[in-house]
Design a protein around this motif. Sequence first.
Motif, short mmCIF file in Angstrom:
data_model
loop_
_atom_site.label_atom_id
_atom_site.label_comp_id
_atom_site.label_asym_id
_atom_site.label_seq_id
_atom_site.Cartn_x
_atom_site.Cartn_y
_atom_site.Cartn_z
N LEU A 103 0.83 -1.21 0.00
CA LEU A 103 0.00 0.00 0.00
C LEU A 103 0.87 1.25 0.00
O LEU A 103 0.58 2.24 -0.70
N ILE A 104 1.96 1.21 0.77
CA ILE A 104 2.86 2.35 0.87
C ILE A 104 3.48 2.67 -0.49
O ILE A 104 3.54 3.81 -0.91
N GLU A 105 3.90 1.59 -1.16
CA GLU A 105 4.53 1.80 -2.46
C GLU A 105 3.56 2.48 -3.43
O GLU A 105 3.93 3.36 -4.20
N GLN A 106 2.31 2.08 -3.35
CA GLN A 106 1.33 2.63 -4.28
C GLN A 106 0.85 4.02 -3.88
O GLN A 106 0.64 4.88 -4.74
N PHE A 107 0.66 4.26 -2.58
CA PHE A 107 -0.12 5.45 -2.18
C PHE A 107 0.63 6.51 -1.38
O PHE A 107 0.07 7.57 -1.12
N TRP A 108 1.83 6.27 -0.91
CA TRP A 108 2.57 7.30 -0.17
C TRP A 108 3.59 7.97 -1.06
O TRP A 108 4.22 7.27 -1.86
N PRO A 109 3.86 9.25 -0.93
CA PRO A 109 3.09 10.18 -0.10
C PRO A 109 1.67 10.32 -0.64
O PRO A 109 1.49 10.40 -1.85
N GLY A 110 0.70 10.37 0.27
CA GLY A 110 -0.68 10.50 -0.18
C GLY A 110 -1.69 10.29 0.93
O GLY A 110 -1.32 10.04 2.07
N PRO A 111 -2.98 10.38 0.56
CA PRO A 111 -4.05 10.45 1.56
C PRO A 111 -4.48 9.09 2.13
O PRO A 111 -5.66 8.75 2.12
N LEU A 112 -3.50 8.33 2.61
CA LEU A 112 -3.77 7.01 3.18
C LEU A 112 -3.09 6.89 4.55
O LEU A 112 -1.87 7.07 4.65
N THR A 113 -3.87 6.59 5.58
CA THR A 113 -3.33 6.35 6.92
C THR A 113 -3.40 4.86 7.21
O THR A 113 -4.44 4.23 6.96
N LEU A 114 -2.30 4.32 7.73
CA LEU A 114 -2.27 2.90 8.11
C LEU A 114 -2.25 2.78 9.62
O LEU A 114 -1.50 3.52 10.29
N ILE A 115 -3.05 1.89 10.16
CA ILE A 115 -3.00 1.57 11.59
C ILE A 115 -2.17 0.29 11.74
O ILE A 115 -2.52 -0.74 11.15
N LEU A 116 -1.10 0.40 12.51
CA LEU A 116 -0.17 -0.72 12.69
C LEU A 116 0.14 -0.89 14.17
O LEU A 116 -0.10 0.02 14.97
N LYS A 117 0.69 -2.03 14.53
CA LYS A 117 1.18 -2.22 15.91
C LYS A 117 2.24 -1.17 16.19
O LYS A 117 3.07 -0.89 15.33
N ARG A 118 2.23 -0.61 17.38
CA ARG A 118 3.17 0.48 17.64
C ARG A 118 4.47 0.00 18.27
O ARG A 118 4.50 -1.05 18.93
#
Length: 325
Positions: free
Chosen positions: A76-91
Amino acid sequence: MNEIDRAVALLRAGDIVGFPTETVYGLGADATNPQAVARIFQAKGRPVDHPLIVHLPADDHLERWARDIPAIAWDLIEQFWPGPLTLILKRQPNVPDAVTGGQDTVGVRVPGHPMALDLLRAFGGGLAAPSANRFGCISPTTEAHVREELGDLVPLVLDGGPCQVGIESTIVDLSRGRPVVLRPGFIGDDALALVLGQSLASGSHDATLFGAPAPTVSGSLAAHYAPATPLEIVVADQLLGRVDSLLREGRVPVVLAHSVAPMAGVDWRFASGVAPQYGHDLYANLRALDAASADAILLEAPPEGIAWEAIWDRLRRAARGRSEA
Ligand code: TXA
Ligand code: MG
């Protein structure tokens, strides 16, 4: 000193700064500094258990904030960052509770606005930033909106012009196995599914998902993004009738239509019939409608379909009113 340097100096000193992103304006603070993050909550009037998104200068900062990052996150990062996508991940354990609301997850994104990226690169770390509006109110899409919302509470607001997207980022939760869309946005389910090779569950309205408690998402409260004037969404063929019935009750409507022709003597405004433009203008339109001192805002129901999903999401919440927020 230029504005970016001033902003960085304020952020390093633990202060808050308004800045543009491609979605909406953010209210940023050093995400490693809990006292600085506390200032965001004070300025917004937001409950402190609501987590904030950490904005990063580049992908290679991600592992400082998140752990157990699944392969699909990188896709997803490769396709959409920088851009309007937030990912929720383990911190990562070092991420302050002030940022995560005490949850075991963190929301992260690399924003697509050049000025946001300049700021983040100059700062050299993560900025926790919610939308720069008062809690429950309409997100700002210009520097002037931020000043209206927060005025003297913010020492500096960077002016990057009107936000291109105009509605908040798509939020995808990747912390619980199967990806779940917590908040729809400009990047739609179709685009996400194409990259992920699977369809996504939608989770923002569920109290629990797959037996686990859903994380707190303030943007998922039923009443949010709301103007103070009551707002009704009315299908095209009932719009004129609804205007009539309000006028008969002695109430003054203001209308935002995209296809229905104006009625004489009524404050009638037009929105685009094209989804990206409608989204771009949405919050500025809602602010202007709210400022019209009408008794009711009547909004012609926009079209259905995947391109309109995020717009419908925000409109439904706006229609619930501010009092419930
Ligand atoms: O487009 C955007 O996302 C804008 C710009 C400034 O980046 N930011 C934004 O922030 O909309 P905010 O705080 O208004 O909305 C962020 C949403 C909130 O609903 C919050 O609850 C959710 O993201 N969120 C943040 N961290 C989370 C986490 N660890 N788990 C679940 N939800 C989280
Ligand atoms: Mg917000």
